[in-house]
Motif scaffolding. Structure first.
Motif, PDB file in Angstrom:
ATOM      1  N   LEU A   1       0.825  -1.208   0.000  1.00 39.72           N
ATOM      2  CA  LEU A   1       0.000   0.000   0.000  1.00 39.72           C
ATOM      3  C   LEU A   1       0.859   1.258   0.000  1.00 39.72           C
TER       4      LEU A   1
ATOM      5  N   GLY B   1       2.381   1.580  -3.410  1.00 38.85           N
ATOM      6  CA  GLY B   1       1.346   2.005  -4.350  1.00 38.85           C
ATOM      7  C   GLY B   1       1.027   3.474  -4.231  1.00 38.85           C
TER       8      GLY B   1
ATOM      9  N   HIS C   1      -0.268  -2.060  -5.992  1.00 40.81           N
ATOM     10  CA  HIS C   1      -1.458  -2.583  -5.314  1.00 40.81           C
ATOM     11  C   HIS C   1      -1.771  -4.013  -5.757  1.00 40.81           C
TER      12      HIS C   1
ATOM     13  N   THR D   1      -0.835  -6.410  -3.115  1.00 41.75           N
ATOM     14  CA  THR D   1      -1.870  -6.578  -2.093  1.00 41.75           C
ATOM     15  C   THR D   1      -2.877  -7.632  -2.532  1.00 41.75           C
TER      16      THR D   1
END
Length: 67
Positions: free
Chosen positions: A19, A22, A30, A33
């Motif tokens: 995060l 990103g 991302h 993630t």
């Protein structure tokens, strides 16, 4: 620290790292993630987790989930 806790710690760290990357570097981070989340979901169904194998080889004792 058991393998269970090590996997949770590693997954949480990877989510926070992706995060941050990103936000500061590129939104494409991302996707990391998403990968971590999908890996956690598949590990809950199959019991197979590559991170658990690595932590086992590093000498972490087995927890309840990864015996």
């Amino acid at each position: 620290m058991t393998i269970d806790r090590a996997v949770l710690l590693f997954a949480g760290f990877m989510v926070l790292l992706s995060l941050a990357l990103g936000f500061y570097v590129s939104p494409w981070w991302h996707l990391l993630t998403v990968f971590v989340g999908l890996n956690l979901v598949q590990a809950s169904f199959t019991g197979f987790c590559p991170a658990a194998i690595v932590f086992r080889k590093l000498g972490c004792p087995a927890g309840v989930a990864f015996k």
